[in-house]
Design a protein around this motif. Structure first.
Motif, PDB file in Angstrom:
ATOM      1  N   TYR A  81       0.850  -1.192   0.000  1.00  0.00           N
ATOM      2  CA  TYR A  81       0.000   0.000   0.000  1.00  0.00           C
ATOM      3  C   TYR A  81       0.885   1.240   0.000  1.00  0.00           C
ATOM      4  O   TYR A  81       1.926   1.268   0.657  1.00  0.00           O
ATOM      5  N   VAL A  82       0.470   2.256  -0.730  1.00  0.00           N
ATOM      6  CA  VAL A  82       1.282   3.467  -0.826  1.00  0.00           C
ATOM      7  C   VAL A  82       0.417   4.710  -0.657  1.00  0.00           C
ATOM      8  O   VAL A  82      -0.665   4.820  -1.243  1.00  0.00           O
ATOM      9  N   PHE A  83       0.883   5.635   0.199  1.00  0.00           N
ATOM     10  CA  PHE A  83       0.281   6.961   0.325  1.00  0.00           C
ATOM     11  C   PHE A  83       1.033   7.889  -0.617  1.00  0.00           C
ATOM     12  O   PHE A  83       2.252   8.005  -0.539  1.00  0.00           O
ATOM     13  N   ILE A  84       0.294   8.566  -1.492  1.00  0.00           N
ATOM     14  CA  ILE A  84       0.909   9.420  -2.503  1.00  0.00           C
ATOM     15  C   ILE A  84       0.420  10.848  -2.338  1.00  0.00           C
ATOM     16  O   ILE A  84      -0.792  11.093  -2.235  1.00  0.00           O
ATOM     17  N   ASN A  85       1.355  11.785  -2.303  1.00  0.00           N
ATOM     18  CA  ASN A  85       1.009  13.207  -2.226  1.00  0.00           C
ATOM     19  C   ASN A  85       0.655  13.687  -3.628  1.00  0.00           C
ATOM     20  O   ASN A  85       1.500  13.779  -4.507  1.00  0.00           O
ATOM     21  N   SER A  86      -0.618  13.978  -3.826  1.00  0.00           N
ATOM     22  CA  SER A  86      -1.086  14.472  -5.120  1.00  0.00           C
ATOM     23  C   SER A  86      -1.906  15.734  -4.887  1.00  0.00           C
ATOM     24  O   SER A  86      -2.947  15.703  -4.231  1.00  0.00           O
ATOM     25  N   ASP A  87      -1.400  16.858  -5.400  1.00  0.00           N
ATOM     26  CA  ASP A  87      -2.064  18.153  -5.206  1.00  0.00           C
ATOM     27  C   ASP A  87      -2.267  18.463  -3.724  1.00  0.00           C
ATOM     28  O   ASP A  87      -3.354  18.854  -3.288  1.00  0.00           O
ATOM     29  N   ASN A  88      -1.196  18.221  -2.934  1.00  0.00           N
ATOM     30  CA  ASN A  88      -1.183  18.529  -1.491  1.00  0.00           C
ATOM     31  C   ASN A  88      -2.201  17.738  -0.673  1.00  0.00           C
ATOM     32  O   ASN A  88      -2.628  18.169   0.399  1.00  0.00           O
ATOM     33  N   ARG A  89      -2.617  16.591  -1.181  1.00  0.00           N
ATOM     34  CA  ARG A  89      -3.429  15.682  -0.378  1.00  0.00           C
ATOM     35  C   ARG A  89      -2.942  14.259  -0.644  1.00  0.00           C
ATOM     36  O   ARG A  89      -2.503  13.937  -1.752  1.00  0.00           O
ATOM     37  N   TYR A  90      -3.004  13.436   0.381  1.00  0.00           N
ATOM     38  CA  TYR A  90      -2.491  12.073   0.257  1.00  0.00           C
ATOM     39  C   TYR A  90      -3.611  11.109  -0.110  1.00  0.00           C
ATOM     40  O   TYR A  90      -4.685  11.115   0.505  1.00  0.00           O
ATOM     41  N   ILE A  91      -3.346  10.297  -1.138  1.00  0.00           N
ATOM     42  CA  ILE A  91      -4.292   9.280  -1.555  1.00  0.00           C
ATOM     43  C   ILE A  91      -3.653   7.907  -1.343  1.00  0.00           C
ATOM     44  O   ILE A  91      -2.435   7.761  -1.422  1.00  0.00           O
ATOM     45  N   LEU A  92      -4.481   6.914  -1.061  1.00  0.00           N
ATOM     46  CA  LEU A  92      -4.002   5.561  -0.786  1.00  0.00           C
ATOM     47  C   LEU A  92      -4.235   4.678  -2.001  1.00  0.00           C
ATOM     48  O   LEU A  92      -5.336   4.640  -2.550  1.00  0.00           O
ATOM     49  N   LYS A  93      -3.180   3.966  -2.426  1.00  0.00           N
ATOM     50  CA  LYS A  93      -3.284   3.035  -3.543  1.00  0.00           C
ATOM     51  C   LYS A  93      -2.620   1.716  -3.170  1.00  0.00           C
ATOM     52  O   LYS A  93      -1.773   1.674  -2.280  1.00  0.00           O
ATOM     53  N   ARG A  94      -3.027   0.671  -3.857  1.00  0.00           N
ATOM     54  CA  ARG A  94      -2.364  -0.619  -3.683  1.00  0.00           C
ATOM     55  C   ARG A  94      -1.374  -0.811  -4.827  1.00  0.00           C
ATOM     56  O   ARG A  94      -1.765  -0.876  -5.994  1.00  0.00           O
ATOM     57  N   VAL A  95      -0.104  -0.876  -4.491  1.00  0.00           N
ATOM     58  CA  VAL A  95       0.970  -1.009  -5.482  1.00  0.00           C
ATOM     59  C   VAL A  95       2.003  -1.992  -4.965  1.00  0.00           C
ATOM     60  O   VAL A  95       2.515  -1.832  -3.852  1.00  0.00           O
ATOM     61  N   LYS A  96       2.314  -3.003  -5.756  1.00  0.00           N
ATOM     62  CA  LYS A  96       3.340  -3.968  -5.356  1.00  0.00           C
ATOM     63  C   LYS A  96       4.713  -3.451  -5.739  1.00  0.00           C
ATOM     64  O   LYS A  96       4.948  -3.068  -6.882  1.00  0.00           O
ATOM     65  N   ILE A  97       5.627  -3.445  -4.760  1.00  0.00           N
ATOM     66  CA  ILE A  97       7.002  -3.009  -5.000  1.00  0.00           C
ATOM     67  C   ILE A  97       7.902  -4.236  -4.919  1.00  0.00           C
ATOM     68  O   ILE A  97       8.036  -4.836  -3.846  1.00  0.00           O
TER      69      ILE A  97
END
Length: 302
Positions: A81-97
């Motif tokens: 799971y990854v929290f991404i800063n997009s336009d000054n807000r954090y969104i949660l996505k499921r991404v395999k690293i």
């Protein structure tokens, strides 16, 4: 024996030595644990818990020391799971690293290019925090008189030693660079930090679900003199994807073929991705169809 394999052997050997020394000096604790019914079950549960805790501590260490030295957080990933800063807000996505339980991306707020940003504390922040947590756990064992808590602290020291050593000694496994290796490459070659930051910027474009096709071409540019620099092959694979999206198939094919020839087994993940992109490029020109179907699945798993 190549440098990567030698470093992995050293890391493994040093970890074993430290664990043997730790077990030797805590044999009285083990005797005490053995008197508890099902102590191995407790040990196994706490061992898994310690791995989870250290993954959080390690990535948080990068963020804390990054903030302290002028960086801003772009993405924070743990366990798929990854929290991404997009336009000054954090969104949660499921991404395999691939190859790691966690990762983070930060940019140097005072300089957009980040080519000469201070990096030592930021990159080694994870090693520092896991090392401190290991020491605190070891000291705490001396003052705790609860067998369950002692077993937990014991596993914290056990796992902490491995985490700290494996991230501190420079190694690269299947194309994944640990913290020690990133610092080593940054110190060795002034170009590596600039290329590393470019690759991070491109990864963020994908994470934020913006199209690579519409990204500025200069982000993917790499001069001939930079192609031998650390992290250059990662950037060149990104460039080939950009070229494919923009239907510049022959350029993408030549880029990928050259990258694949320059990679060895220590870069297995990157080599697999480059090979898959090459097959996809072939499919786009109707030369290969069957193999590319499996290739799409491979990229999705990665």
């Amino acid at each position: 024996m190549n440098d990567g394999r030698r470093a992995r052997i050293i890391s493994f050997g040093l970890s074993i030595i430290l664990l043997i020394v730790f077990v030797y000096f805590t044999k009285e604790n083990i005797i005490k644990f053995a008197d508890l019914d099902y102590w191995l079950i407790y040990f196994s549960i706490f061992l898994i818990l310690s791995v989870i805790i250290y993954s959080v501590i390690h990535e948080s260490g990068h963020v804390i020391f990054g903030w302290a030295t002028g960086y801003k957080l772009d993405a924070f990933a743990l366990f798929g799971y990854v929290f991404i800063n997009s336009d000054n807000r954090y969104i949660l996505k499921r991404v395999k690293i691939p190859g790691t339980a966690g990762a983070n991306m930060m940019h140097y707020a005072k300089d957009k290019t980040s080519a000469s940003a201070p990096y030592m504390l930021y990159v080694l922040g994870g090693v520092l925090t896991t090392g401190v947590a290991t020491i605190i756990s070891a000291i705490s064992m001396k003052f705790i008189n609860n067998v369950y808590v002692e077993i937990f602290l014991y596993t914290m020291v056990f796992v902490g030693l491995v985490f700290t050593v494996y991230n501190a000694i420079p190694t690269k496994v299947k194309g994944i660079y640990n913290d020690g290796m990133i610092v080593k490459l940054f110190k060795k070659d002034d170009r590596s930090q600039e290329i590393f930051n470019k690759a991070q910027d491109i990864s963020l474009i994908s994470l934020r679900e913006f199209s690579i096709k519409d990204a500025p071409e200069e982000l993917f540019e790499i001069s001939e003199s930079y192609k031998s620099a650390p992290f250059a092959n990662e950037l060149r694979v990104n460039r080939s994807e950009y070229l494919m999206y923009n239907e510049r198939y022959r350029e993408a094919e030549l880029e990928l073929e050259d990258v694949i020839q320059n990679l060895d087994e220590s870069d297995k993940n990157l080599k697999d991705i480059a090979t898959c992109f090459l097959l996809l490029e072939y499919r786009s020109t109707t030369r290969i169809r069957k193999k590319s179907k499996g290739c799409i699945k491979t990229i999705r798993k990665i």
